[in-house]
Design a protein around this motif. Structure first.
Motif, PDB file in Angstrom:
ATOM      1  N   LEU A  81       0.141  -6.435   7.428  1.00  0.00           N
ATOM      2  CA  LEU A  81       0.623  -5.314   6.614  1.00  0.00           C
ATOM      3  C   LEU A  81      -0.242  -5.088   5.384  1.00  0.00           C
ATOM      4  O   LEU A  81      -0.256  -3.986   4.824  1.00  0.00           O
ATOM      5  CB  LEU A  81       2.079  -5.566   6.213  1.00  0.00           C
ATOM      6  N   ALA A  82      -0.948  -6.123   4.954  1.00  0.00           N
ATOM      7  CA  ALA A  82      -1.889  -5.941   3.844  1.00  0.00           C
ATOM      8  C   ALA A  82      -3.092  -5.114   4.274  1.00  0.00           C
ATOM      9  O   ALA A  82      -3.737  -4.452   3.458  1.00  0.00           O
ATOM     10  CB  ALA A  82      -2.344  -7.304   3.319  1.00  0.00           C
ATOM     11  N   GLN A  83      -3.386  -5.115   5.578  1.00  0.00           N
ATOM     12  CA  GLN A  83      -4.562  -4.421   6.091  1.00  0.00           C
ATOM     13  C   GLN A  83      -4.251  -3.000   6.554  1.00  0.00           C
ATOM     14  O   GLN A  83      -5.089  -2.110   6.443  1.00  0.00           O
ATOM     15  CB  GLN A  83      -5.141  -5.215   7.268  1.00  0.00           C
ATOM     16  N   PHE A  84      -3.036  -2.771   7.085  1.00  0.00           N
ATOM     17  CA  PHE A  84      -2.728  -1.490   7.705  1.00  0.00           C
ATOM     18  C   PHE A  84      -1.368  -0.956   7.246  1.00  0.00           C
ATOM     19  O   PHE A  84      -0.433  -1.717   7.004  1.00  0.00           O
ATOM     20  CB  PHE A  84      -2.683  -1.618   9.235  1.00  0.00           C
ATOM     21  N   THR A  85      -1.281   0.368   7.141  1.00  0.00           N
ATOM     22  CA  THR A  85       0.000   1.075   7.071  1.00  0.00           C
ATOM     23  C   THR A  85       0.245   1.610   8.477  1.00  0.00           C
ATOM     24  O   THR A  85      -0.489   2.473   8.971  1.00  0.00           O
ATOM     25  CB  THR A  85      -0.047   2.224   6.058  1.00  0.00           C
ATOM     26  N   LEU A  86       1.271   1.084   9.133  1.00  0.00           N
ATOM     27  CA  LEU A  86       1.435   1.311  10.562  1.00  0.00           C
ATOM     28  C   LEU A  86       2.342   2.494  10.860  1.00  0.00           C
ATOM     29  O   LEU A  86       3.422   2.629  10.268  1.00  0.00           O
ATOM     30  CB  LEU A  86       1.998   0.051  11.224  1.00  0.00           C
ATOM     31  N   ALA A  87       1.897   3.333  11.790  1.00  0.00           N
ATOM     32  CA  ALA A  87       2.701   4.446  12.283  1.00  0.00           C
ATOM     33  C   ALA A  87       3.393   4.022  13.577  1.00  0.00           C
ATOM     34  O   ALA A  87       3.096   2.975  14.156  1.00  0.00           O
ATOM     35  CB  ALA A  87       1.806   5.659  12.543  1.00  0.00           C
ATOM     36  N   ALA A  88       4.331   4.833  14.022  1.00  0.00           N
ATOM     37  CA  ALA A  88       5.052   4.535  15.258  1.00  0.00           C
ATOM     38  C   ALA A  88       4.064   4.362  16.404  1.00  0.00           C
ATOM     39  O   ALA A  88       3.133   5.163  16.572  1.00  0.00           O
ATOM     40  CB  ALA A  88       6.040   5.654  15.573  1.00  0.00           C
ATOM     41  N   GLY A  89       4.247   3.323  17.194  1.00  0.00           N
ATOM     42  CA  GLY A  89       3.382   3.059  18.334  1.00  0.00           C
ATOM     43  C   GLY A  89       2.149   2.242  18.028  1.00  0.00           C
ATOM     44  O   GLY A  89       1.426   1.839  18.946  1.00  0.00           O
TER      45      GLY A  89
END
Length: 525
Positions: A81-89
């Motif tokens: 989570l420190a590396q990415f802001t995640l979207a659905a899928g």
């Protein structure tokens, strides 16, 4: 120490129902992963774990899977989570031991769960892939740096918007001796995320994301309250203990692990000052693995239904010397830290707690996962690789003997059935049973270890990463130590004793016999 107490009150019955629903989601994820995996290590041995996290990335529920996976998994989620802001899928993949991983074969995947536009939480899986490259088949080598152990994956997007990244999958498969297995097992991990996302999203859509978030906060506080109650039941005081690892597979000298536990009210300081510095061989345990072992020990003091969330860490102040075998600096080798050093951390923490709770803590169990891997080529040129851990004897309990031939403490996998082994690999299982008399004597006896004897029918490279071959599992309060383990090769009718940690070439007709340690005894007989 942080606290999760600031949260809206939730009815206890409502919270208990919610807790079990979250645990059931994690269990269903695991069932989907196990059923759809391709490799024997995941399908047969169940070498995987699943958990749920809240929208801030804090673990709120887990399945009854593998303790060393689950206790360390939050660090990997934090790194993802420190590396990415995640979207659905989206799905993040990583295995870096210096970013919350355990060792390179354990591939962790993290995915968000949305209810409409609202982020509800995350699902995470960790599965041991039988080969991710490196020096030897099975990716558990006698390495001297992490680069020799296989492909290192920092947080990487494995899927975007529900579509797997084929380039990433090809890269992983190309670095494995068994690419078809890697592809199949990765597909199984992606599939189980879809199961978890569907179930958690259904819960949020029925009750609302705010309702779910409120109860997740309450679960964190609930976990902290339980752990504080567990610690408060331990008499105040300072308790110290030390034990050793046989060696690191490179140097013959033992590696000391020291602990001092200070119990004050409902909090505990667990200090590993005095532990050996990081070693040249693969027995270094990443910090997340050490933290996981400590959490496991304290959780064992609670009731069987004790909830385990990120809140349970709050009362524990874990102090680990940087640059030690329990918190090494890169690029130290770590293949065996997860499976062997973690077991010795449990032994020393329980050894210290036995002074405070002499009528509750068992003697030392086998203290090793008895790792063995092998690989090679079949007659038609098809590559194969296999990894397995073997059970041993459980330490004797104050009023009951230890169990025999079981996986203990930081592992919770099954064995591979003889039929499955012989069907998939060029070998014959000549013997598999209890090692009678290997448990330590005492008022209550330690459990017996196992004997696994296989005859190979093709040339193979075998790696052994085992412990308690030099220093035996300790007994408590006058109980005798359990028998040490033994690794033996039989070639042309002659026995050759093998080291606890070694890589060796074996040929058709050669026999490998692994005799696992028994548990220590408890009390004077």
């Amino acid at each position: 120490m942080s606290s999760y107490f600031s949260h809206p009150s939730v009815d206890p019955v409502d919270l208990e129902v919610f807790r079990n629903r979250c645990a059931a989601i994690a269990e269903e994820m695991g069932a989907a992963l196990g059923r759809s995996a391709l490799s024997a290590n995941i399908k047969e041995r169940r070498d995987f774990s699943c958990a749920l996290f809240d929208a801030q990335g804090r673990m709120v529920a887990q399945a009854a899977h593998i303790p060393v996976h689950l206790g360390a998994m939050p660090r990997s989620v934090e790194a993802a989570l420190a590396q990415f802001t995640l979207a659905a899928g989206d799905v993040v993949l990583l295995n870096d031991p210096y970013l919350g991983g355990t060792h390179l074969p354990d591939l962790t995947t993290v995915a968000p769960v949305y209810a409409g536009p609202t982020l509800v939480g995350y699902t995470a899986t960790r599965a041991h892939h039988a080969d991710v490259g490196g020096m030897t088949p099975g990716s558990m080598p006698m390495s001297r740096e992490v680069y020799q152990e296989g492909l290192i994956i920092p947080p990487t997007l494995l899927a975007r918007g529900g579509v797997p990244d084929e380039a990433i999958i090809r890269l992983i498969c190309r670095n494995s001796r068994t690419p078809d297995e890697r592809r199949g097992d990765l597909a199984a991990q992606l599939a189980c995320h879809r199961v978890g996302a569907q179930r958690l999203a259904e819960l949020a859509e029925r009750h609302g994301p705010a309702w779910v978030a409120q109860r997740m906060d309450a679960l964190l506080a609930y976990g902290e309250r339980h752990m504080r109650a567990v610690i408060a039941a331990v008499p105040d005081g300072t308790y110290a203990f030390e034990d050793v690892l046989d060696n690191d597979g490179v140097n013959p000298d033992p590696l000391i692990i020291c602990v001092r536990i200070d119990i004050r009210g409902d909090g505990a300081i667990v200090d590993f000052e005095g532990t050996a510095p990081q070693c040249r061989g693969p027995l270094n345990a990443p910090r997340a693995v050490t933290e996981s072992a400590v959490l496991y020990c304290f959780r064992c003091l609670g009731p069987p239904d004790m909830p385990l969330s990120a809140g349970a860490f709050a009362p524990l102040d874990i102090r680990i010397p940087s640059g030690s075998i329990l918190a090494p600096n890169p690029p130290a080798a770590v293949a065996g830290g997860n499976v062997e050093t973690a077991q010795r951390v449990v032994d020393v923490v329980f050894g210290a707690l036995a002074q405070a709770l002499p009528d509750r803590i068992p003697a030392a169990s086998a203290g090793t996962m008895n790792n063995w891997t092998f690989g090679g080529m079949t007659a038609d040129g098809t590559p194969f690789a296999y990894y397995e851990t073997l059970g041993g004897g459980m330490g004797a309990r104050p009023t009951l003997p230890g169990l025999s031939g079981v996986q203990v403490h930081m592992t919770n996998t099954l064995n591979t059935p003889v039929e499955a082994l012989e069907r998939q690999f060029p070998l014959i299982v000549r013997r598999y049973g209890l090692r009678r008399g290997s448990g330590g004597m005492g008022r209550t006896r330690g459990g017996d270890g196992l004997v696994r004897e296989v005859e190979f029918r093709a040339p193979v490279t075998v790696s052994l990463l085992t412990e308690r071959r030099v220093y035996a599992p300790y007994g408590l309060h006058g109980g005798a130590a359990g028998l040490r383990g033994r690794n033996v090769m039989l070639r042309n009718g002659e026995e050759r004793l093998l080291p606890g940690k070694t890589t060796i070439e074996m040929y058709p007709g050669d026999v490998l016999r692994i005799e696992t340690p028994g548990g220590g005894g408890f009390g004077s007989s």
